[in-house]
Design an enzyme around this catalytic site. Structure first.
Site, PDB file in Angstrom:
ATOM      1  N   GLU A   1      46.639 -15.168  44.152  1.00  0.00           N
ATOM      2  CA  GLU A   1      45.921 -15.100  45.262  1.00  0.00           C
ATOM      3  C   GLU A   1      45.800 -16.531  45.808  1.00  0.00           C
ATOM      4  O   GLU A   1      46.145 -17.557  45.280  1.00  0.00           O
ATOM      5  CB  GLU A   1      44.419 -14.624  45.143  1.00  0.00           C
ATOM      6  CG  GLU A   1      44.532 -13.092  45.416  1.00  0.00           C
ATOM      7  CD  GLU A   1      44.149 -12.594  46.575  1.00  0.00           C
ATOM      8  OE1 GLU A   1      44.447 -13.554  47.519  1.00  0.00           O
ATOM      9  OE2 GLU A   1      44.030 -11.343  46.972  1.00  0.00           O
TER      10      GLU A   1
ATOM     11  N   ARG B   1      31.725 -13.058  41.929  1.00  0.00           N
ATOM     12  CA  ARG B   1      32.838 -14.306  41.855  1.00  0.00           C
ATOM     13  C   ARG B   1      33.289 -14.280  43.234  1.00  0.00           C
ATOM     14  O   ARG B   1      33.101 -13.503  44.131  1.00  0.00           O
ATOM     15  CB  ARG B   1      34.069 -14.242  41.041  1.00  0.00           C
ATOM     16  CG  ARG B   1      34.882 -12.886  41.376  1.00  0.00           C
ATOM     17  CD  ARG B   1      36.136 -13.231  40.758  1.00  0.00           C
ATOM     18  NE  ARG B   1      37.255 -11.906  41.098  1.00  0.00           N
ATOM     19  CZ  ARG B   1      37.726 -11.661  42.189  1.00  0.00           C
ATOM     20  NH1 ARG B   1      37.558 -12.605  43.185  1.00  0.00           N
ATOM     21  NH2 ARG B   1      38.408 -10.692  42.330  1.00  0.00           N
TER      22      ARG B   1
ATOM     23  N   ASN C   1      35.891 -14.649  46.491  1.00  0.00           N
ATOM     24  CA  ASN C   1      37.330 -14.113  46.957  1.00  0.00           C
ATOM     25  C   ASN C   1      37.785 -14.965  47.791  1.00  0.00           C
ATOM     26  O   ASN C   1      37.888 -16.191  47.484  1.00  0.00           O
ATOM     27  CB  ASN C   1      37.050 -12.641  47.186  1.00  0.00           C
ATOM     28  CG  ASN C   1      38.377 -11.870  46.876  1.00  0.00           C
ATOM     29  OD1 ASN C   1      38.956 -12.092  46.138  1.00  0.00           O
ATOM     30  ND2 ASN C   1      38.748 -11.154  48.058  1.00  0.00           N
TER      31      ASN C   1
ATOM     32  N   ASP D   1      28.060  -3.656  40.994  1.00  0.00           N
ATOM     33  CA  ASP D   1      27.555  -2.357  40.672  1.00  0.00           C
ATOM     34  C   ASP D   1      26.133  -2.363  41.313  1.00  0.00           C
ATOM     35  O   ASP D   1      26.033  -1.040  42.045  1.00  0.00           O
ATOM     36  CB  ASP D   1      27.338  -2.051  39.093  1.00  0.00           C
ATOM     37  CG  ASP D   1      28.469  -1.965  38.569  1.00  0.00           C
ATOM     38  OD1 ASP D   1      29.612  -1.921  38.857  1.00  0.00           O
ATOM     39  OD2 ASP D   1      28.224  -2.249  37.079  1.00  0.00           O
TER      40      ASP D   1
ATOM     41  N   ASN E   1      37.968 -10.255  52.420  1.00  0.00           N
ATOM     42  CA  ASN E   1      39.223 -10.879  51.976  1.00  0.00           C
ATOM     43  C   ASN E   1      39.701 -11.742  53.204  1.00  0.00           C
ATOM     44  O   ASN E   1      38.999 -12.277  53.680  1.00  0.00           O
ATOM     45  CB  ASN E   1      40.085  -9.548  51.928  1.00  0.00           C
ATOM     46  CG  ASN E   1      40.512  -9.633  50.496  1.00  0.00           C
ATOM     47  OD1 ASN E   1      41.302 -10.640  50.155  1.00  0.00           O
ATOM     48  ND2 ASN E   1      40.863  -8.609  49.568  1.00  0.00           N
TER      49      ASN E   1
ATOM     50  N   ASP F   1      44.930  -7.150  52.542  1.00  0.00           N
ATOM     51  CA  ASP F   1      44.150  -8.226  51.548  1.00  0.00           C
ATOM     52  C   ASP F   1      44.465  -9.538  52.229  1.00  0.00           C
ATOM     53  O   ASP F   1      43.776  -9.587  53.524  1.00  0.00           O
ATOM     54  CB  ASP F   1      45.089  -8.155  50.349  1.00  0.00           C
ATOM     55  CG  ASP F   1      44.482  -8.870  49.140  1.00  0.00           C
ATOM     56  OD1 ASP F   1      43.713  -9.684  49.121  1.00  0.00           O
ATOM     57  OD2 ASP F   1      44.869  -8.234  47.954  1.00  0.00           O
TER      58      ASP F   1
END
Length: 285
Positions: free
Chosen positions: A15, A97, A99, A117, A143, A193
């Site tokens: 990424e 985390r 992105n 969650d 993203n 993405d």
């Protein structure tokens, strides 16, 4: 358009490619493996420049050093291959985390954090003094981002909403406002993405589980599509001489050939348009 496999690595979650104009090298990450990859097209050499627990995104600082966006809301400052500072800039995302990330013209950084969650993803704005502002909450995987040619608008990809949004952007304050849908991608393969914007204003969007990169013009009309031998196409960045090549990262490298014969590799395309230099961050902790 030619598709060349330039580094046959097997990243599970390759990424965040970024071209370092001062070094003429490309950096990208393998997120969960915690590896910062580096490629020098002049020599064809590839190495792992740094390794840690998790590294999700990279920006190049104005002095040529790197910011590493990691897990638990932490950002690290990498200087000459040494991690000299690690700061927890977003305490409320300790269970998450980072992105995708992008620096703006003033040296601030827009940085997304993954859903947990208990809640959706978030988009934060990291100022040059290290302070953060929450820009958006409840995001279905924040993203790819990019700016229009005049820096009056900012694109932001929400993967699980199948949408690339466009915001009005205030360079003076860094504020985003007046959100509108730029593209709804449900009629194209995979999920949107990472992305980048070329010198003509075209938007290049990588397709997670779609095996391709799609280019839109400034009106949101698809004008090109390039297939790759990897299902999980994750992000794109211009680099090379004159920023005339498009580098493409992929994931799924531990599951070849199910994910494609090129899963996890770094690819290079030869488009008929060049990119623009990405903004550099100027965050001082």
């Amino acid at each position: 358009m030619s598709v060349e496999r330039v580094v046959d690595c097997t990243c599970d979650l390759g990424e965040g490619p970024v071209w370092h104009t001062g070094e003429d090298r490309l950096y990208w990450v393998d997120i969960d493996a915690g590896r910062l990859h580096r490629f020098d097209p002049a020599t064809g050499t590839h190495d792992v420049a740094f390794e840690t627990r998790v590294v999700s995104g990279v920006t190049v600082q104005r002095d040529g050093s790197l910011l590493l966006f990691m897990d638990r809301g932490r950002v690290g400052h990498l200087v000459d291959g040494e991690l000299v500072t690690v700061e927890q800039v977003v305490e409320q995302d300790e269970e998450s985390r980072f992105n995708d990330v992008i620096a703006d013209p003033a040296g601030r950084v827009f940085c997304g954090t993954m859903p947990t969650d208990a809640r959706g993803g978030r988009l934060h704005h990291l100022d040059t003094d290290g302070a953060t502002t929450l820009v958006a909450d409840g995001v279905g995987i924040p993203n790819g981002m990019g700016f229009t040619r005049n820096y009056e608008s900012c694109y932001f990809t929400e993967t699980e909403a199948d949408t690339i949004y466009r915001y009005a952007y205030d360079e003076r304050t860094g504020e985003l406002s007046a959100r509108e849908r730029f593209v709804t991608t449900s009629d194209t393969p995979g999920l949107p993405d990472g992305m980048t914007v070329d010198a003509a204003g075209g938007v290049w969007s990588a397709r997670w589980k779609g095996g391709c990169v799609v280019r839109y013009d400034a009106s949101g009309t698809e004008v090109d599509r390039v297939d790759l031998p990897a299902e999980k196409v994750t992000s794109v960045a211009f680099g090379g001489p004159g920023l005339g090549r498009l580098y493409v990262t992929t994931g799924g490298g531990s599951a070849r050939p199910e994910e494609g014969t090129g899963a996890g590799a770094l690819f290079r395309l030869d488009p008929d348009v060049a990119g623009r230099p990405e903004c550099r961050s100027a965050v001082d902790f």
